[in-house]
Design an enzyme around this catalytic site. Structure first.
Site, PDB file in Angstrom:
ATOM      1  N   LYS A   1       0.830  -1.182   0.120  1.00  0.00           N
ATOM      2  CA  LYS A   1       0.035  -0.083   0.045  1.00  0.00           C
ATOM      3  C   LYS A   1       0.841   1.275  -0.056  1.00  0.00           C
ATOM      4  CE  LYS A   1      -3.719  -2.355   2.054  1.00  0.00           C
ATOM      5  NZ  LYS A   1      -4.667  -2.881   3.530  1.00  0.00           N
TER       6      LYS A   1
ATOM      7  N   GLN B   1      -4.295  -1.509   9.710  1.00  0.00           N
ATOM      8  CA  GLN B   1      -4.255  -2.574   9.141  1.00  0.00           C
ATOM      9  C   GLN B   1      -4.895  -3.831  10.181  1.00  0.00           C
ATOM     10  OE1 GLN B   1      -3.360  -3.485   6.074  1.00  0.00           O
ATOM     11  NE2 GLN B   1      -4.267  -5.578   6.280  1.00  0.00           N
TER      12      GLN B   1
ATOM     13  N   ASP C   1     -10.927   3.237   4.120  1.00  0.00           N
ATOM     14  CA  ASP C   1     -11.419   1.844   4.305  1.00  0.00           C
ATOM     15  C   ASP C   1     -12.892   1.660   3.948  1.00  0.00           C
ATOM     16  OD1 ASP C   1      -9.456  -0.100   3.724  1.00  0.00           O
ATOM     17  OD2 ASP C   1      -8.877   0.046   5.999  1.00  0.00           O
TER      18      ASP C   1
END
Ligand code: NAP
Length: 285
Positions: free
Chosen positions: A54, A98, A121
């Site tokens: 990422k 994460q 997200d």
């Protein structure tokens, strides 16, 4: 014999990433580089790889990124404090923690601590609710990527029957909502579904997001359907594979996504898109 066409996630991703780079350069010319903050807790090897990819993608396509690596022993309060700092940092337009987090940390509390307008997200309840009520701010990256793949291959969604296998908060449920938003008639299947094949045999589009190999085989499909494989599993040789039995599905479907090279690259791409769009919103572009 029928041979399904492959939906190439690498090619679709590349096109979208180039567009991200163009729009990021336009923002940079006005003095703002879109910024993503990634927070990794602990030393889970798979999570470390996802996070590295990422951050690397941000660098490659003109986004600014930061990576906070916190030890597995970090307290919930320390993690929340770091999120509060990122929430008010004007250089940061997207925050990603994460998952999974160590067990002593309440993931729900952590996700809810992220400012909704930086929740790239799309997992915050405010964003889940916005998606549910048809006013999405951030669409969760994986299902958003699936929609972009269907769009890129001109696969009609409106008026079609879509079956989503899996009902998780991060893939299955938002996937069903996005398909619904696009006009599909949606069936959501899960581990308690009595006869999965009964549903998939009438589907024009099947999205498999389960995490089990061979959950979908060619005999469970209607000829000419589209199959999107979100699953990420390891086969007996340790190679990455999806939820779908690719060989038998290819004999019946019109389109199928491979694993690797299908949905996977799209997930990171949509993270870049969400971060860019967050920065554009701040600048009213
Ligand atoms: P998850 O939270 O474990 O959810 C799996 C879902 O599958 C659950 O809803 C479960 O039903 C359902 N299920 C389990 N066994 C089933 C069966 N025999 N028949 C029908 N449904 C069944 O997983 P997730 O986070 O959604 O992820 C799903 C897969 O996608 C995983 O392999 C994951 O690694 C992969 N993934 C890939 C990407 C990517 O970028 N490619 C991104 C995210 C996830 P219940 O709800 O009834 O338990």
């Amino acid at each position: 014999m029928n041979q399904a066409k492959t939906i190439d996630g690498v090619v679709v991703s590349q096109r979208l990433r180039e567009e991200v780079a163009r729009r990021a350069a336009a923002l940079a010319a006005k003095g703002t580089t879109p910024g993503l903050a990634v927070v990794l807790v602990g030393d889970d090897a798979a999570s470390a790889v996802y996070v590295r990819n990422k951050v690397k993608a941000c660098e490659q396509y003109g986004l600014f990124s930061t990576l906070d690596r916190m030890p597995a022993t970090v307290t919930e309060a320390e993690l929340l404090e770091r999120i509060h700092q990122l929430n008010v940092d004007p250089k940061i337009h997207g925050i990603l923690v994460q998952l999974p987090l160590p067990r002593h940390i309440n993931s729900h509390k952590v996700i809810e601590a992220i400012a909704a307008e930086k929740d790239v997200d799309g997992f915050h309840v405010a964003n889940a609710g916005a998606l549910m009520t048809g006013q999405p701010q951030f669409r969760p990256c994986t299902p958003y990527g699936v929609m972009k793949m269907l769009e890129a291959y001109d696969i009609p969604v409106s008026g079609r029957h879509a079956v989503v296998i899996g009902r998780s908060n991060i893939v299955g449920k938002p996937m069903a909502l996005l398909l619904l938003e696009a006009g599909a008639t949606v069936t959501v299947c899960h581990s308690k579904t009595a006869d999965l094949a009964y549903h998939t045999r009438s589907a024009d589009i099947v999205v498999a997001a389960v995490g089990k190999r061979n959950i979908l085989t060619g005999d469970m499909l209607k000829p000419g359907s589209t199959v999107i494989d979100v699953g990420m599993n390891r086969n007996d040789e340790g190679k990455l594979c999806g939820d779908v039995n690719f060989a038998s599905v290819s004999e019946v479907a019109e389109y199928v996504t491979p694993v690797p090279g299908g949905v996977g690259p799209m997930t990171i791409t949509m993270l870049l898109v969400n971060t860019l769009e967050s920065a554009e919103r701040v600048l009213h572009v």
